[in-house]
Design an enzyme around this catalytic site. Sequence first.
Site, PDB file in Angstrom:
ATOM      1  N   ARG A  58       0.813  -1.221   0.000  1.00 42.24           N
ATOM      2  CA  ARG A  58       0.000   0.000   0.000  1.00 42.24           C
ATOM      3  C   ARG A  58       0.846   1.271   0.000  1.00 42.24           C
ATOM      4  O   ARG A  58       0.380   2.335  -0.411  1.00 42.24           O
ATOM      5  CB  ARG A  58      -0.998  -0.031   1.167  1.00 42.24           C
ATOM      6  CG  ARG A  58      -2.105  -1.061   0.951  1.00 42.24           C
ATOM      7  CD  ARG A  58      -3.052  -1.094   2.119  1.00 42.24           C
ATOM      8  NE  ARG A  58      -2.413  -1.565   3.322  1.00 42.24           N
ATOM      9  CZ  ARG A  58      -2.362  -2.842   3.714  1.00 42.24           C
ATOM     10  NH1 ARG A  58      -2.939  -3.760   2.979  1.00 42.24           N
ATOM     11  NH2 ARG A  58      -1.745  -3.187   4.818  1.00 42.24           N
ATOM     12  N   GLU A  95       5.552 -10.175  15.219  1.00 39.97           N
ATOM     13  CA  GLU A  95       4.972 -10.758  16.431  1.00 39.97           C
ATOM     14  C   GLU A  95       5.341 -12.257  16.504  1.00 39.97           C
ATOM     15  O   GLU A  95       5.752 -12.756  17.542  1.00 39.97           O
ATOM     16  CB  GLU A  95       3.459 -10.567  16.380  1.00 39.97           C
ATOM     17  CG  GLU A  95       2.801 -10.642  17.732  1.00 39.97           C
ATOM     18  CD  GLU A  95       1.303 -10.395  17.620  1.00 39.97           C
ATOM     19  OE1 GLU A  95       0.851  -9.801  16.616  1.00 39.97           O
ATOM     20  OE2 GLU A  95       0.594 -10.816  18.538  1.00 39.97           O
TER      21      GLU A  95
HETATM   22  P1  AMP Z   1       4.247  -2.091  11.613  1.00 43.57           P
HETATM   23  O1  AMP Z   1       5.516  -2.636  11.054  1.00 43.57           O
HETATM   24  O2  AMP Z   1       3.763  -2.845  12.830  1.00 43.57           O
HETATM   25  O3  AMP Z   1       4.321  -0.593  11.869  1.00 43.57           O
HETATM   26  O4  AMP Z   1       3.112  -2.346  10.529  1.00 43.57           O
HETATM   27  C1  AMP Z   1       2.992  -1.496   9.445  1.00 43.57           C
HETATM   28  C2  AMP Z   1       2.674  -2.225   8.161  1.00 43.57           C
HETATM   29  O5  AMP Z   1       1.707  -3.256   8.334  1.00 43.57           O
HETATM   30  C3  AMP Z   1       2.098  -1.243   7.169  1.00 43.57           C
HETATM   31  O6  AMP Z   1       2.719  -1.467   5.914  1.00 43.57           O
HETATM   32  C4  AMP Z   1       0.601  -1.522   7.156  1.00 43.57           C
HETATM   33  O7  AMP Z   1       0.128  -1.553   5.828  1.00 43.57           O
HETATM   34  C5  AMP Z   1       0.431  -2.891   7.824  1.00 43.57           C
HETATM   35  N1  AMP Z   1      -0.502  -2.865   8.973  1.00 43.57           N
HETATM   36  C6  AMP Z   1      -0.181  -3.098  10.269  1.00 43.57           C
HETATM   37  N2  AMP Z   1      -1.255  -3.035  11.076  1.00 43.57           N
HETATM   38  C7  AMP Z   1      -2.297  -2.749  10.278  1.00 43.57           C
HETATM   39  C8  AMP Z   1      -3.706  -2.512  10.512  1.00 43.57           C
HETATM   40  N3  AMP Z   1      -4.248  -2.571  11.738  1.00 43.57           N
HETATM   41  N4  AMP Z   1      -4.498  -2.205   9.442  1.00 43.57           N
HETATM   42  C9  AMP Z   1      -3.944  -2.137   8.195  1.00 43.57           C
HETATM   43  N5  AMP Z   1      -2.657  -2.329   7.919  1.00 43.57           N
HETATM   44  C10 AMP Z   1      -1.816  -2.646   8.934  1.00 43.57           C
END
Ligand code: AMP
Length: 172
Positions: A58, A95
């Site tokens: 995205r 995770e």
């Molecule tokens: P993080 O590495 O935990 O910051 O996760 C970010 C990535 O995971 C981004 O590229 C988001 O597109 C996806 N992502 C994580 N959590 C969500 C969520 N609750 N809704 C949509 N996309 C998420």
Amino acid sequence: MDLSSLIRNVPDFPKPGIQFKDITTLLKDGKAFRCVIDTWKERYEPMRIDAIVGMESRGFIFGATLAYSMTLPFVPVRKKHKLPAKTVSITYDLEYGTDTIEMHEDALKPRDRVLIVDDLLATGGTLAATVGLVRQLGAEVVEAAVLIELSFLEARKRLEAIPIHSLIQMGE
Ligand code: AMP
């Protein structure tokens, strides 16, 4: 413009307990999509950005559109083994398990001023890894722009040295 009302919350996707923030409902509103891109364009035009880096998948939608509108190079960050030429890579913890992302090794030049763009900031793991890739090539991260920040996960604390700009902040 109230952008947050255009994000669809999908409970328990892709697994139980996750509140998935669906941006496709914003994308199908042309004025809102333009508002996001134009707001960032206004913010980043004075910052002398050399390249925009976007994460699969995205981040490609927002990052590439912004790069086009600013007439800047767009650099994709992809999951491992997707990029065809020589890459730099970084592995980071999820995770459960790990993930590896890659960038072409000739995608950025040393000292390039880079803007990172993604749709959503959750724990900050993906962003921290992307910053690592940019730095492996000797480039500098000016800021990270995300459409949505899940503020309660406190990614900013983890990424203290990286300026982060979000258009929508969401709680639990
Ligand atoms: P993080 O590495 O935990 O910051 O996760 C970010 C990535 O995971 C981004 O590229 C988001 O597109 C996806 N992502 C994580 N959590 C969500 C969520 N609750 N809704 C949509 N996309 C998420």
